[in-house]
Design a protein around this motif. Structure first.
Motif, short mmCIF file in Angstrom:
data_model
loop_
_atom_site.label_atom_id
_atom_site.label_comp_id
_atom_site.label_asym_id
_atom_site.label_seq_id
_atom_site.Cartn_x
_atom_site.Cartn_y
_atom_site.Cartn_z
N SER A 1 0.89 -1.14 -0.06
CA SER A 1 0.13 -0.15 0.09
C SER A 1 0.78 1.15 -0.02
O SER A 1 0.42 2.39 0.36
CB SER A 1 -0.76 -0.10 1.06
N ILE B 1 -0.79 3.95 -2.36
CA ILE B 1 -2.21 4.47 -2.16
C ILE B 1 -2.10 6.01 -1.85
O ILE B 1 -2.82 6.84 -2.28
CB ILE B 1 -2.96 3.68 -0.98
N PRO C 1 -6.87 -1.19 -1.64
CA PRO C 1 -6.59 -2.61 -1.30
C PRO C 1 -7.71 -3.49 -1.93
O PRO C 1 -8.79 -3.01 -1.63
CB PRO C 1 -6.26 -2.76 0.01
N VAL D 1 -3.32 -3.92 -4.64
CA VAL D 1 -4.18 -2.89 -4.99
C VAL D 1 -4.96 -2.92 -6.52
O VAL D 1 -4.64 -3.77 -7.05
CB VAL D 1 -3.52 -1.41 -5.10
#
Length: 69
Positions: free
Chosen positions: A15, A18, A28, A40
């Motif tokens: 992540s 992100i 996710p 993701v």
């Protein structure tokens, strides 16, 4: 047009990408890949600007951004 490809089998679900998406397009996944990770996915690919910040942050080179004309 921007084409985003997330290589699900390469993604370890760390992540890191992100928070670097200025549009908040990465989340996710609920599903897991063959290694047991939650990769993701792109929520609204049509909103991607192609900045590639996510791809630059990915330590596993699991995100590919291509500008198509």
């Amino acid at each position: 047009m921007i084409k985003i490809t997330i290589h699900r089998e390469r993604c370890k679900g760390c992540s890191l990408c992100i928070p670097f998406c200025p549009k908040g397009l990465l989340k996710p996944s609920e599903t897991i890949n063959s290694s047991g990770y939650h990769p993701v996915f792109v929520v609204r690919p049509e909103d991607c600007t192609g900045c590639a910040a996510c791809a630059k942050m990915c330590p596993d080179l699991a995100i590919e951004i291509v500008r198509e004309e």
